[in-house]
Write an enzyme that holds these catalytic residues in place. Structure first.
Site, PDB file in Angstrom:
ATOM      1  N   ARG A  34      31.886  48.732  40.312  1.00 15.40           N
ATOM      2  CA  ARG A  34      33.309  49.059  40.437  1.00 15.40           C
ATOM      3  C   ARG A  34      33.484  50.441  41.044  1.00 15.40           C
ATOM      4  O   ARG A  34      32.791  51.383  40.672  1.00 15.40           O
ATOM      5  CB  ARG A  34      33.982  49.002  39.063  1.00 15.40           C
ATOM      6  CG  ARG A  34      33.845  47.619  38.455  1.00 15.40           C
ATOM      7  CD  ARG A  34      34.611  47.450  37.168  1.00 15.40           C
ATOM      8  NE  ARG A  34      34.380  46.105  36.644  1.00 15.40           N
ATOM      9  CZ  ARG A  34      34.869  45.643  35.500  1.00 15.40           C
ATOM     10  NH1 ARG A  34      35.626  46.438  34.751  1.00 15.40           N
ATOM     11  NH2 ARG A  34      34.607  44.415  35.107  1.00 15.40           N
ATOM     12  N   ARG A  45      32.039  54.866  31.696  1.00 18.11           N
ATOM     13  CA  ARG A  45      32.647  54.394  32.940  1.00 18.11           C
ATOM     14  C   ARG A  45      31.700  54.684  34.088  1.00 18.11           C
ATOM     15  O   ARG A  45      31.545  55.816  34.504  1.00 18.11           O
ATOM     16  CB  ARG A  45      33.993  55.095  33.140  1.00 18.11           C
ATOM     17  CG  ARG A  45      34.871  54.514  34.232  1.00 18.11           C
ATOM     18  CD  ARG A  45      36.208  55.225  34.273  1.00 18.11           C
ATOM     19  NE  ARG A  45      36.971  55.047  33.049  1.00 18.11           N
ATOM     20  CZ  ARG A  45      37.747  53.999  32.801  1.00 18.11           C
ATOM     21  NH1 ARG A  45      37.909  53.057  33.708  1.00 18.11           N
ATOM     22  NH2 ARG A  45      38.390  53.898  31.654  1.00 18.11           N
ATOM     23  N   GLU A  98      37.028  49.945  24.172  1.00 18.04           N
ATOM     24  CA  GLU A  98      36.850  48.570  24.648  1.00 18.04           C
ATOM     25  C   GLU A  98      35.384  48.267  24.964  1.00 18.04           C
ATOM     26  O   GLU A  98      34.708  49.036  25.652  1.00 18.04           O
ATOM     27  CB  GLU A  98      37.699  48.363  25.916  1.00 18.04           C
ATOM     28  CG  GLU A  98      37.531  46.975  26.519  1.00 18.04           C
ATOM     29  CD  GLU A  98      38.233  46.858  27.877  1.00 18.04           C
ATOM     30  OE1 GLU A  98      39.144  47.645  28.153  1.00 18.04           O
ATOM     31  OE2 GLU A  98      37.839  45.963  28.638  1.00 18.04           O
ATOM     32  N   SER A 138      36.560  42.083  26.810  1.00 16.74           N
ATOM     33  CA  SER A 138      37.932  41.686  27.089  1.00 16.74           C
ATOM     34  C   SER A 138      37.905  40.179  27.294  1.00 16.74           C
ATOM     35  O   SER A 138      37.178  39.690  28.162  1.00 16.74           O
ATOM     36  CB  SER A 138      38.406  42.406  28.351  1.00 16.74           C
ATOM     37  OG  SER A 138      39.789  42.263  28.511  1.00 16.74           O
ATOM     38  N   ARG A 147      27.898  49.771  27.209  1.00 19.86           N
ATOM     39  CA  ARG A 147      28.698  50.290  26.108  1.00 19.86           C
ATOM     40  C   ARG A 147      28.091  49.906  24.756  1.00 19.86           C
ATOM     41  O   ARG A 147      28.225  50.661  23.784  1.00 19.86           O
ATOM     42  CB  ARG A 147      30.153  49.800  26.226  1.00 19.86           C
ATOM     43  CG  ARG A 147      30.866  50.485  27.391  1.00 19.86           C
ATOM     44  CD  ARG A 147      32.341  50.177  27.461  1.00 19.86           C
ATOM     45  NE  ARG A 147      32.934  50.862  28.626  1.00 19.86           N
ATOM     46  CZ  ARG A 147      34.230  50.808  28.947  1.00 19.86           C
ATOM     47  NH1 ARG A 147      35.076  50.114  28.205  1.00 19.86           N
ATOM     48  NH2 ARG A 147      34.687  51.454  29.998  1.00 19.86           N
TER      49      ARG A 147
END
Length: 426
Positions: A261, A276, A348, A351, A389
């Site tokens: 990303r 991130r 998070e 999801s 994560r």
RNA sequence: GGAGGAAUGGCCGAGUGGUUGAAGGCGGCGGUCUUGAAAACCGUUAGGGGGGCAACUCUCUCGUAGGUUCGAAUCCUACUUCCUCCGCCA
């Protein structure tokens, strides 16, 4: 993508539902364009009918040896008119599609209404935060001091937002991938897939990443290939353009892939550590479901993802995202958030969404139902889990006063029985 | 990278300018026959879009996009994918 006929026939309802997301989506323009398009289409099809009839006549006359030059020039004129109408149609379709492709999915009626994350609703919690009799470190300090994480060298090799895992750190990442895939394939009935890590623009359109969110993606220069931002892209497009047998639904797939990303627009956010990154590993779950049961499937998908956290003993909560906080393609989303001691809050880690027919319409994925009729499937997906994560959550939650990190029991079989990560040399 | 060949309905496969949206076969579905099944026989079986309350009807689609023509599965151009051979390569 919404069904434009549905939008036309339920304009007030669509306007109300989209309104809960906050934002204006030019619905009146869409409906007007659609009316004009249908009118022009009708006219051009009538001309085609005339042309087909006349051409057939010419064929017959020619067989009888008659002169047909008058008829031919008449048909030529019709053809020219059709061509100009087609040009108009093309223009209208382009405008129509631009609008239609930029409208997000309608939130399901059970989704809490609100414009930002403050309106999200906690659904449940599992476990409790660990107690520390010392001041806990964050995963960066832990990882670096243990010699299993090297951010500086990652920056040298690639740049910011990349990580280099070493020794037991790399081993732990690999163990997590292996463990998660085992849980989902052996215990939850998902079929493992190892897909391409690049996808073409049609696939990214199918999932809703293109055309609106191109800036979030890495594109391979001079090609139609993009690095996948999630395995959702290749997995959902597995059945692009296909008609499935309804009796095979639901179909469940699990895949490990790296995810890429650009993180454009997130400058300054989560700059420290592994939260991130431009590249991270993820085990993704995707389902193709019958619309009648897709919301049950969303519940079980979420439970499947939660199971991983329970097995490794990490405190978490499940949150129902509100209308304004959901992604573009989703009709309903649960986020699973894991406890991070260094931030003293939940972050998070998964999801889980039901996209209903939104993606299926874009990717043209249908099934034949019990009565033999074709219908769009509902697509769902969820992280099961974000591996990076999970890695950092384990470090932070299982750190000990002596600077070592305990390995959760469920992972030890994947680590040659290793119980604890102790400092290792570079 | 070079040289050839191919792409037609769920599958196989015919079709080189005029009722061909497409023969034939297989598969699927329905039926006849049978105690039941098989076999045989009969029928049926692509997708998208528009109009219509409906019955129904029109239109588009033979890898994709253009072009030629009164008319294209059929002729031309580009592209994509697959196959064979040569080269290179983990």
């Amino acid at each position: 993508m919404l069904d434009k006929n549905f939008v036309r026939e339920n304009l007030d309802f669509v306007r109300e539902r989209l309104g809960t997301r906050g934002g204006d989506y030019s619905l009146d323009e869409l409906v007007a364009l659609d009316a004009e398009w249908r009118q022009v289409l009708l006219r051009s099809e009538e001309l085609r009918r005339q042309r087909n009839e006349a051409s057939e006549q010419i064929g017959k006359l020619k067989k009888e040896g008659q002169d047909t030059s008058a008829q031919q020039s008449r048909v030529k004129a019709i053809s020219n008119e059709i061509k100009s109408l087609e040009e108009t149609l093309r223009r209208l379709e382009e405008k129509l599609n631009t609008l239609l492709h930029s409208i997000p999915n309608l939130p399901h009626e059970s989704v809490p209404v609100g414009l930002d994350e403050s309106a999200n609703a906690e659904v449940r919690r599992w476990g409790s935060p660990p107690y520390f009799s010392f001041h806990p470190m964050d995963h960066v300090d832990l990882g670096v001091s243990l010699g299993i994480l090297d951010i500086d060298r990652a920056a040298k090799i690639a740049g910011a937002r990349f990580a280099l895992l070493c020794g037991t750190g790399a081993r732990l990442e690999r163990a997590l991938i292996h463990f998660m895939l085992d849980v989902h394939t052996h215990e939850h009935g998902y079929r493992e897939v190892l897909p391409p890590f690049m996808a073409n623009s049609a696939s990214l359109f199918g999932t809703g990443n293109l055309p609106k969110f191109a800036q979030d993606l890495f594109r391979v220069e001079g090609t139609d290939y993009y690095l996948i931002p999630t395995a959702e892209v290749p997995l959902t497009n597995l059945y692009n353009g296909e008609i499935l047998d309804g009796a095979t639904l639901p179909q469940k797939f699990a895949a490990y892939t790296p995810c890429f990303r650009s993180e454009a627009g997130s400058y300054g956010k989560d700059t420290r550590g592994l939260i991130r990154q431009h590249q991270f590993n993820k085990v993704e779950l995707v389902k193709f479901a019958d619309p009648a049961t897709s919301y049950d499937e969303l519940e079980s998908l979420t439970r499947d993802a939660e199971a991983v956290l329970q097995r490794v003993g990490l405190h978490y909560r499940v949150v129902a995202l509100c209308t304004g906080d959901m992604g573009f393609s989703s009709a309903k989303t649960y986020d699973i958030e894991v406890w991070l001691p260094s931030q003293n809050r939940f972050r998070e880690i998964s999801s889980c969404s039901n996209f209903e027919a939104f993606q299926a319409r874009r990717a043209n994925i249908r099934f034949r139902n019990a009565t033999g009729k074709k219908q769009f499937v509902h697509t769902l997906n969820g992280s099961g889990l974000a591996v990076g994560r999970t890695w950092l959550a384990i470090l932070e939650n299982y750190q000990q006063g002596d600077g070592t990190v305990l390995i959760p029991e469920a992972l030890r079989p994947y680590m040659d029985g290793l119980e604890r990560i102790a400092p290792e040399g570079s």
